[in-house]
Design a protein around this motif. Sequence first.
Motif, mmCIF file in Angstrom:
data_model
loop_
_atom_site.group_PDB
_atom_site.id
_atom_site.type_symbol
_atom_site.label_atom_id
_atom_site.label_comp_id
_atom_site.label_asym_id
_atom_site.label_seq_id
_atom_site.Cartn_x
_atom_site.Cartn_y
_atom_site.Cartn_z
ATOM 1 N N SER A 9 24.076 -20.205 33.210
ATOM 2 C CA SER A 9 24.923 -20.801 32.175
ATOM 3 C C SER A 9 26.400 -20.433 32.280
ATOM 4 O O SER A 9 27.246 -21.192 31.825
ATOM 5 N N GLU A 10 26.728 -19.306 32.852
ATOM 6 C CA GLU A 10 28.119 -18.853 32.845
ATOM 7 C C GLU A 10 28.808 -18.980 34.191
ATOM 8 O O GLU A 10 29.929 -18.498 34.353
ATOM 9 N N ARG A 11 28.196 -19.616 35.148
ATOM 10 C CA ARG A 11 28.755 -19.745 36.500
ATOM 11 C C ARG A 11 28.817 -21.212 36.891
ATOM 12 O O ARG A 11 27.904 -21.977 36.587
#
Length: 103
Positions: A9-11
């Motif tokens: 989700s954060e990359r």
Amino acid sequence: MERVSNMVSERPLVIFSRSNCGICHSVKSLIGGFGVHPTVYELDEISRGQEIEQTLARRLGNNPAVPAIFINGELVGGANEIMSLHLRGMLRPMLIRAGALWV
């Protein structure tokens, strides 16, 4: 699947791989050739990697579980999908839109 969702989700670009997989190496080389530095999880080298690989196998259906490529948190697919996107000239624009590649 929640664990996988949290990992991607954060990359902008995440690749689930196995360190001894030739196809995985080819995909990582292709993407690296664009100058992109993806987040790579080698499932044979991380804790709970086998569990993650089983989750990916269910999500991909009959395809091999690795490589599994996520762009902007969305599953793009495996090696066939990435190669197809590249041959159609669509992979680079996707990487740019995701913020994984700067022009």
